[in-house]
Design a protein around this motif. Structure first.
Motif, mmCIF file in Angstrom:
data_model
loop_
_atom_site.group_PDB
_atom_site.id
_atom_site.type_symbol
_atom_site.label_atom_id
_atom_site.label_comp_id
_atom_site.label_asym_id
_atom_site.label_seq_id
_atom_site.Cartn_x
_atom_site.Cartn_y
_atom_site.Cartn_z
ATOM 1 N N GLY A 206 0.819 -1.205 0.000
ATOM 2 C CA GLY A 206 0.000 0.000 0.000
ATOM 3 C C GLY A 206 0.846 1.245 0.000
ATOM 4 O O GLY A 206 2.034 1.201 -0.274
ATOM 5 N N GLU A 207 0.221 2.358 0.321
ATOM 6 C CA GLU A 207 0.900 3.654 0.359
ATOM 7 C C GLU A 207 0.941 4.156 1.797
ATOM 8 O O GLU A 207 -0.065 4.117 2.501
ATOM 9 C CB GLU A 207 0.150 4.661 -0.521
ATOM 10 C CG GLU A 207 0.233 4.361 -2.003
ATOM 11 C CD GLU A 207 1.647 4.543 -2.564
ATOM 12 O OE1 GLU A 207 2.365 5.461 -2.144
ATOM 13 O OE2 GLU A 207 2.029 3.734 -3.447
ATOM 14 N N GLU A 208 2.100 4.661 2.175
ATOM 15 C CA GLU A 208 2.298 5.039 3.581
ATOM 16 C C GLU A 208 1.967 6.495 3.860
ATOM 17 O O GLU A 208 2.202 7.373 3.032
ATOM 18 C CB GLU A 208 3.749 4.802 3.973
ATOM 19 C CG GLU A 208 4.051 3.355 4.239
ATOM 20 C CD GLU A 208 5.485 3.132 4.721
ATOM 21 O OE1 GLU A 208 5.958 3.895 5.582
ATOM 22 O OE2 GLU A 208 6.113 2.194 4.206
ATOM 23 N N SER A 209 1.444 6.728 5.066
ATOM 24 C CA SER A 209 1.283 8.103 5.548
ATOM 25 C C SER A 209 1.662 8.136 7.022
ATOM 26 O O SER A 209 1.625 7.105 7.693
ATOM 27 C CB SER A 209 -0.160 8.574 5.375
ATOM 28 O OG SER A 209 -1.012 7.837 6.232
ATOM 29 N N SER A 210 2.058 9.297 7.484
ATOM 30 C CA SER A 210 2.427 9.438 8.903
ATOM 31 C C SER A 210 1.386 10.278 9.619
ATOM 32 O O SER A 210 1.081 11.397 9.191
ATOM 33 C CB SER A 210 3.782 10.134 9.040
ATOM 34 O OG SER A 210 4.764 9.409 8.365
ATOM 35 N N PHE A 211 0.868 9.723 10.696
ATOM 36 C CA PHE A 211 -0.127 10.411 11.517
ATOM 37 C C PHE A 211 0.566 10.871 12.794
ATOM 38 O O PHE A 211 1.189 10.072 13.480
ATOM 39 C CB PHE A 211 -1.258 9.437 11.862
ATOM 40 C CG PHE A 211 -2.255 9.986 12.845
ATOM 41 C CD1 PHE A 211 -3.450 10.534 12.404
ATOM 42 C CD2 PHE A 211 -1.998 9.955 14.216
ATOM 43 C CE1 PHE A 211 -4.369 11.042 13.316
ATOM 44 C CE2 PHE A 211 -2.917 10.464 15.129
ATOM 45 C CZ PHE A 211 -4.105 11.006 14.674
ATOM 46 N N THR A 226 1.370 13.562 6.733
ATOM 47 C CA THR A 226 2.599 13.767 5.962
ATOM 48 C C THR A 226 3.007 12.440 5.350
ATOM 49 O O THR A 226 2.572 11.375 5.796
ATOM 50 C CB THR A 226 3.747 14.262 6.860
ATOM 51 O OG1 THR A 226 3.841 13.385 7.973
ATOM 52 C CG2 THR A 226 3.519 15.673 7.350
ATOM 53 N N ARG A 227 3.867 12.505 4.336
ATOM 54 C CA ARG A 227 4.377 11.295 3.700
ATOM 55 C C ARG A 227 5.908 11.308 3.794
ATOM 56 O O ARG A 227 6.549 12.262 3.362
ATOM 57 C CB ARG A 227 3.944 11.273 2.237
ATOM 58 C CG ARG A 227 4.709 10.302 1.346
ATOM 59 C CD ARG A 227 4.478 8.855 1.757
ATOM 60 N NE ARG A 227 5.109 7.946 0.825
ATOM 61 C CZ ARG A 227 4.446 7.119 0.009
ATOM 62 N NH1 ARG A 227 3.137 7.075 0.007
ATOM 63 N NH2 ARG A 227 5.102 6.327 -0.800
ATOM 64 N N ASP A 228 6.445 10.250 4.370
ATOM 65 C CA ASP A 228 7.893 10.114 4.558
ATOM 66 C C ASP A 228 8.473 9.291 3.408
ATOM 67 O O ASP A 228 7.795 8.396 2.885
ATOM 68 C CB ASP A 228 8.092 9.387 5.907
ATOM 69 C CG ASP A 228 9.540 9.241 6.305
ATOM 70 O OD1 ASP A 228 10.392 9.962 5.770
ATOM 71 O OD2 ASP A 228 9.823 8.393 7.187
ATOM 72 N N TYR A 229 9.701 9.578 3.005
ATOM 73 C CA TYR A 229 10.399 8.769 1.987
ATOM 74 C C TYR A 229 11.511 8.004 2.683
ATOM 75 O O TYR A 229 12.577 8.561 2.943
ATOM 76 C CB TYR A 229 11.001 9.674 0.897
ATOM 77 C CG TYR A 229 9.982 10.184 -0.086
ATOM 78 C CD1 TYR A 229 9.010 11.104 0.301
ATOM 79 C CD2 TYR A 229 9.988 9.763 -1.404
ATOM 80 C CE1 TYR A 229 8.076 11.569 -0.609
ATOM 81 C CE2 TYR A 229 9.062 10.228 -2.323
ATOM 82 C CZ TYR A 229 8.105 11.133 -1.914
ATOM 83 O OH TYR A 229 7.184 11.592 -2.819
ATOM 84 N N LYS A 230 11.257 6.742 2.979
ATOM 85 C CA LYS A 230 12.193 5.988 3.817
ATOM 86 C C LYS A 230 13.404 5.441 3.048
ATOM 87 O O LYS A 230 14.498 5.357 3.585
ATOM 88 C CB LYS A 230 11.473 4.796 4.452
ATOM 89 C CG LYS A 230 10.497 5.231 5.516
ATOM 90 C CD LYS A 230 10.390 4.204 6.631
ATOM 91 C CE LYS A 230 9.577 4.735 7.786
ATOM 92 N NZ LYS A 230 8.213 5.128 7.391
#
Ligand code: GLY
Length: 469
Positions: A206-211, A226-230
């Motif tokens: 899936g697609e990640e988001s940060s809460f 926000t969306r982090d690029y790990k």
């Protein structure tokens, strides 16, 4: 103007962003006391008092706090280690300084196993399938392998291997990224199992988001997504890192999310909050006790993990556009009266510049490393000139960077980030990249696709496809 003394426990640009937000207070003259992992040039310049504590151990931080106790009104902590080690408990016992971070008991980041059981109890629908392998139940090497392989059969090998303790062993490993055979899974598993329990869970697509949410012990106040690029390299290639950059859209959700996704995340986090809070309020949860890494799937959001502190780089997307005075926000947190916070209707993009060995870059792309620049000073002047030119739309936050005899040098981890603030994601990205490119020296490098139109469109397409499954 009323003076206020603030203790900031710092590692990296996350804390520099906090120091910046405090320094920009219009309601208070903030005097900042920084306990830092290194001589961060930004913090040194802004702090009234600055101390370097390389391992950020609780005792020394507490000593520093005690020394300036009469001048400090409250403290805030960026990095996880001192929080998990119980810094708040010690400082609040030894001084009269209230701390804004969870107590040791509520720093649930400290155990991934306990987190999974907690989620299982209050919101099982967001947990992936998982099993805990605990060395306490150890029988024999053959039996461990047999039990593990039986579980891999059920999950068709598509698993994530996670040590209970975030700092133990080999860390998190994921099928397809870190291993492609059962034997490799077993090897990764054993390297962690040596140190304690290990979770083997279903790999989620899936697609990640940060809460993230502020908490005053009584109320949970969700912050924009926000969306982090790990991953280290462009196109999400290479090993996982602390985060090479991140973005936030103008509103509270991300382009690939729906408002229903966001509502579900808020619902889940509130369930977890209520479970830990009990009836009434629980000041032990003060700070950012819930920074949840979510992954959006064909079956709705799932939770990858929860951290008990602000995200790095994700909090840098938010603090520069906080409409409320950050000092007032902190006083409300301490008073149990924080019911909402407001942000400017802006998009932000954070890009990190990192040293040549970070993420294995120098090994994978040796031809791209300018050898003459390695270990040479890093010059932030060009970026600062741009920040002046663009007013408040560029912020430069040094991270694993050290001031030495008037010059700044990169250390081993992420060096410096630039936040671009714009009316849409692409204009914020242009500013972030312009700022990052103006930073010279140290043979530093960065990802070029943080928040790129192509990357975001790919996420949107991916989610569309998943939602039709
Ligand atoms: N962005 C990853 C972290 O803060 O853990």
């Amino acid at each position: 103007m009323e003076k206020v003394g603030i203790l900031v426990v710092s590692y990296g640009s996350r804390a520099a962003a906090m120091v910046d937000a405090f320094s920009r207070s219009e309601n208070y003259a903030a005097e900042i006391y920084v306990a830092d992992k290194q001589k961060n040039p930004f913090n040194v310049e802004k702090a009234k008092r600055h101390v370097v504590i390389p391992d950020l151990n609780v005792e020394e931080i507490c000593e520093f706090a005690k020394k300036y106790e009469d001048h400090i009104d409250f403290g805030m902590v960026g990095p996880e280690k001192p929080i998990i080690d119980g810094l708040r408990d010690v400082v609040e016992k030894e001084t009269r300084i209230p701390m804004i971070c969870p107590t040791k008991r509520y720093a649930i980041e400290g155990s991934k196993v306990a987190q999974r059981y907690l989620f299982q109890k209050v919101a099982p629908e967001v947990n992936p399938k998982f099993k805990v392998f605990d060395p306490k139940d150890y029988i024999s090497p053959g039996q461990v392998r047999k039990n593990l392989y039986a579980w891999l059969d059920e999950l068709d090998n598509k698993v994530a291997v996670k040590p209970d303790n975030p700092a133990a062993g080999k860390g998190v490993g994921v099928w397809g990224d870190h291993f492609n055979t059962r034997e490799q899974i077993f090897e990764h598993f054993l390297a962690n199992y040596e140190y304690g329990p290990v979770i083997i869970e279903e790999k989620i697509e899936g697609e990640e988001s940060s809460f993230q949410a502020f908490c005053d012990g009584k109320h949970l106040v969700p912050l924009p997504e926000t969306r982090d690029y790990k991953r280290a390299f462009d196109d999400d290639e290479g090993p996982n890192t602390g985060g090479m950059g991140s973005y936030k859209d103008v509103g509270a959700i991300l382009p690939f999310m729906t408002s229903a996704d966001r509502e579900k995340e808020i619902e889940i986090m509130n369930k977890i909050f209520k479970e830990l809070k009990g009836k009434g309020s629980n000041p032990g949860l003060r700070g950012i006790p819930f920074y949840g890494a979510f992954i959006h799937t064909s079956r709705g959001p799932k939770i990858l993990e929860n951290n008990s502190r602000p995200g790095d780089p994700e909090i840098q997307n938010l603090l520069p556009i906080l409409k409320d005075d950050f000092v007032d926000v902190c006083f409300k947190i301490l008073d149990g009266k924080l019911t909402r916070v407001e942000f400017e209707e802006k998009a932000t993009v954070v890009t990190y510049k990192v040293p040549p060995n970070y993420g294995g870059y120098a090994t994978v792309f040796p031809e791209r490393v300018n050898r003459n620049e390695v270990d040479k000073p890093v010059d932030l002047n060009g970026a600062h000139e741009l920040a002046e030119k663009y007013g408040n739309k560029i912020r430069i936050y040094p991270a694993s960077m050290e001031l030495r005899e008037g010059k700044t040098y990169a250390l081993k981890s992420r060096t410096v980030c630039v936040v671009g603030i714009g009316d849409d994601i692409q204009s914020a990205r242009d500013l972030s990249l312009e700022g990052i490119k103006a930073i010279r020296g140290g043979a530093l490098w960065h990802r070029n696709d943080i928040a790129s139109r192509e990357h975001i469109e790919k996420s949107v397409r991916h989610m569309k496809k998943l939602r039709t499954l």
